[in-house]
Write a protein that holds these residues in place. Structure first.
Motif, mmCIF file in Angstrom:
data_model
loop_
_atom_site.group_PDB
_atom_site.id
_atom_site.type_symbol
_atom_site.label_atom_id
_atom_site.label_comp_id
_atom_site.label_asym_id
_atom_site.label_seq_id
_atom_site.Cartn_x
_atom_site.Cartn_y
_atom_site.Cartn_z
ATOM 1 N N GLN A 91 -2.841 7.214 1.450
ATOM 2 C CA GLN A 91 -2.611 6.897 -0.061
ATOM 3 C C GLN A 91 -2.030 5.454 0.137
ATOM 4 O OE1 GLN A 91 0.166 9.582 -2.038
ATOM 5 N NE2 GLN A 91 0.004 8.492 -3.731
ATOM 6 N N ARG A 92 -1.149 5.486 1.245
ATOM 7 C CA ARG A 92 -0.662 3.725 1.130
ATOM 8 C C ARG A 92 -1.361 2.944 2.031
ATOM 9 N NH1 ARG A 92 4.452 3.613 3.867
ATOM 10 N NH2 ARG A 92 4.866 1.938 2.640
ATOM 11 N N GLY A 93 -2.558 3.380 2.754
ATOM 12 C CA GLY A 93 -3.318 2.494 3.284
ATOM 13 C C GLY A 93 -2.776 2.138 4.590
ATOM 14 N N THR A 94 -1.767 2.923 5.178
ATOM 15 C CA THR A 94 -1.109 2.389 6.424
ATOM 16 C C THR A 94 -1.577 3.148 7.847
ATOM 17 O OG1 THR A 94 0.519 4.170 5.944
ATOM 18 C CG2 THR A 94 1.006 1.820 5.560
ATOM 19 N N GLN A 95 -2.755 3.850 7.683
ATOM 20 C CA GLN A 95 -3.328 4.510 8.870
ATOM 21 C C GLN A 95 -3.394 3.764 10.071
ATOM 22 O OE1 GLN A 95 -5.637 4.650 5.834
ATOM 23 N NE2 GLN A 95 -6.601 6.684 5.984
ATOM 24 N N ALA A 96 -3.764 2.680 9.982
ATOM 25 C CA ALA A 96 -3.920 1.827 11.129
ATOM 26 C C ALA A 96 -2.568 1.321 11.825
ATOM 27 C CB ALA A 96 -4.739 0.397 10.961
ATOM 28 N N ALA A 97 -1.833 0.977 10.855
ATOM 29 C CA ALA A 97 -0.306 0.706 11.368
ATOM 30 C C ALA A 97 0.436 1.895 11.802
ATOM 31 C CB ALA A 97 0.535 0.146 10.104
#
Lengths: 330, 335
Positions: free
Chosen positions: B256-262
């Protein structure tokens, strides 16, 4: 409350803290002292001791006084002194560093902001509720009064859990709605504000209701007879009558809003620098063996409380001077 | 017209608020257990520096700490953690069960079954070991007072209980009745149960209660550093439990927050040389053999067993020991 100024030279921490302790004890001691002097003044003695009920042997009076004063010192003054002496144990340098650390600053900011939101809300609600309960007769008034008291009787932890049940994005009643609009209530600032508003709900209303009931409706009725409308009656008659009681309620409400731990702890999520209020930050620091910093933040809270109490005493004194005797509640 | 005007102002204000809160830079929330505070205080800036050096922009990792199981429940209730770093795998399994917050195969997503470090359960005794506490059997002696966090609420306490149980099983040739007897005798010596690892530490060190504190190696080392090396001794028992600390990405939050990579990069950093080095500095046993060798002096070789290889795995332990009315309840009830 007098402000403690740092000394110019670099005296070591323990000297400083004992110095600060002495200062605090002196200030508080003087407050107690004046009462003592008044009590022992011969004018008062002759006035009171004509009454058989107050003619006790000196040692009985001394014993009772000594007991109550030592109780006062043991349970109120000692913890207060301990907070300040622990906070200053590593000196003013460490004290100042602990307070200007970013996480501490953000917790101070959050606490002040929460109080700044909760106070006006409860101010408007408290005055409205007290006005309604004290000046009008209606069905269900008793139930309304009981409901206003609810936050007093419910444990703050339960209050926090209630907000979790309602606003949790995963299991809460409004969970799907909050998820759909990507809104956060619990584990974020709104939840902390909500919990604080809830626990400080009754303070102002509770303070005003007995006062307004004691004042009665005559003055308002007179105003209406003389042609005042609702707003005029409120601003010109009711508000001036209750202003000191109102201020007193606001002060108590503020003290609780800044110090609330239980309810806020449940909904905060304890994210450093984001959702930590001052009481929560104190706990975190203490658990990190950072005792000096924990007590530094705690002493700041205690200072805010002392300041609040000082304003409170001033308000009481002022109210006593201005209000006619029959309108006083205490 | 005026309504739509106000609506627009409101929407702009809201959007700009959301912007300043959310999109200014990448932020991650790491929800962790109680005694990992000091570790992540060092890990987070190191990771941020590496992230920035790789020209990926600035990143901030926020921390939330508390009792392991309580923290897991908060995440289940909607605390928006990007990653969870716990001290026992049941707390992450809970997030798999509660609506799939974490992928079911989380243990395969990172090396070493997604556990960047381990710790062992040791004893901390008062300086000079006046009561002569050397091994588990000494803790069950009459007249010894032992401080342990509550196994029902804290991972640390749970490991202590399981360590006592496991070593008794080994000693008595897998005789469960004898093990039960021993653990019951040990817990008879526990005057009070603190809610979490830190609470137990404070009870032992600050309030001066107990002859021995049973806790993780890293906590014992931290006590020696923070409170004074000359007040306590660390005792390594003949055999003890190895506790692996599991980590996982919270899938639906990062999606949801688009933070998978981080989030993934953050957890991978824990397994990198730099991450492992910081871990070892905090007295957690690193997985990387080279780093472990470098810090060998800190980590005495000790015979260990794990929940998986000696006690039949967490699901079994949960059922036979910690369910309501199971072995742990039976043992403490008889006190």
């Amino acid at each position: 409350m007098s402000i403690v100024k740092p000394a110019e030279n670099n005296a070591n921490g323990s000297e400083m803290s004992s110095w600060a302790k002495t200062l605090i004890l002196t200030v508080l001691g003087r407050m107690v002292g004046t009462k003592l002097i008044v009590l022992w003044e011969s004018r008062h003695r002759s006035r009171f001791e004509t009454n058989a009920a107050t003619r006790e042997a000196t040692w009985v009076k001394a014993l009772i006084l000594a007991l109550s004063l030592s109780f006062f010192a043991l349970f109120l003054l000692m913890p207060l002194a301990a907070v300040f002496s622990e906070a200053l144990r590593k000196g003013w340098e460490a004290y100042w560093l602990a307070l200007k650390e970013p996480d501490a600053l953000s917790s101070i900011k959050l606490t002040l902001m929460t109080a700044a939101i909760a106070l006006p809300l409860n101010l408007v609600f408290g005055v409205a509720a007290a006005w309604c309960v004290a000046k009008f007769e209606f069905r269900g008034k008793q139930i309304l009064t009981t409901l206003i008291d609810l936050p007093f009787s419910v444990s703050p932890v339960i209050a926090g859990l209630v907000f979790m049940l309602i606003f949790s994005t995963q299991q809460g009643w409004f969970g799907p709605l909050l998820r759909a609009y990507d809104l956060k209530i619990v584990f974020a600032v709104p939840g902390i504000v909500l919990a604080t508003v809830f626990v400080t709900f009754p303070f102002i209303a509770r303070e005003l209701i007995p006062l307004m009931q004691a004042q009665g409706r005559e003055e308002e009725e007179a105003a209406v007879v003389l042609g005042a409308n609702g707003w005029q009656t409120f601003w010109r008659v009711t508000l001036p009558n209750i202003k000191w009681g109102l201020l007193y309620g606001v002060i108590l409400c503020n003290a609780r809003a800044m110090g609330e731990f239980g309810a806020v702890s449940v909904v905060s999520g304890h994210i450093r620098g984001m959702t930590n209020t001052m009481p929560l930050h104190v706990e975190i620091l203490y658990n990190e063996y950072n005792f000096a910093a924990a007590f530094a933040v705690a002493s700041l809270l205690a200072l805010l409380a002392l300041l609040t109490l000082a304003i409170k005493s001033w308000v009481e004194w002022k109210a006593e001077q201005t209000a006619p005797p029959e309108a006083r509640t205490e | 017209m005026s309504i739509s005007f106000f609506y627009r102002i409101f929407a702009t204000a809201l959007a700009s608020f959301a912007f300043t809160v959310g999109a200014q830079e990448v932020t991650l929330l790491n929800v962790s257990y109680d005694v990992s505070r000091e570790l992540y205080k060092d890990i987070n800036p190191a990771f941020a520096a590496e992230w920035q050096a790789a020209k990926k922009g600035s990143i901030t990792v926020n921390q939330s700490h508390g009792g392991s199981s309580k923290q897991a429940l908060s995440v289940a209730a909607g605390l928006e953690a990007d990653v969870v770093t716990m001290n026992q795998s049941p707390d992450i399994d809970l997030l798999v069960e509660r609506g799939g917050l974490v992928a079911a195969d989380w243990q395969q997503r990172f090396p070493y079954e997604a556990t960047p470090y381990t710790s062992v359960t040791v004893f901390l005794v008062r300086k000079g070991n006046p009561k002569g506490i050397k091994d588990w059997a000494d803790l069950a002696r009459p007249g010894i007072s032992v401080i342990v966090p509550n196994p029902k609420t804290s991972g640390n306490g749970r490991y202590t209980y399981l360590a006592a149980w496991g070593q008794a099983l080994q000693k008595h040739g897998n005789d469960a009745a004898k093990a039960k007897q021993f653990v019951a005798a040990l817990f008879k010596n526990v005057p009070m149960l603190d809610g979490g690892g830190r609470g137990a530490t404070t009870t032992f060190t600050q309030r001066g209660m107990g002859d021995a504190l049973v806790t993780f190696e890293n906590e014992a080392a931290l006590i020696a550093r923070e409170i004074g090396e000359n007040q306590f001794d660390v005792v390594y028992p003949s055999v003890t439990i190895e506790a692996a600390a599991p980590v996982a990405v919270v899938e639906n939050v990062t999606r949801q927050r688009g933070t998978q990579a981080a989030a993934t990069a953050y957890l991978n950093f824990l397994f990198s040389k730099a991450g492992q080095d910081i871990i070892a500095q905090h007295y957690f046993r690193p997985r990387d053999p080279a780093v472990l060798k470098k810090y060998a002096a800190r980590f005495p070789v000790v015979r260990t067993f794990t929940v998986e290889n000696a006690l039949g795995g967490w699901a079994n332990v949960q059922k036979t020991h910690f369910a309501d009315g199971a072995l742990y309840d039976q043992i403490t009830e008889r006190r």
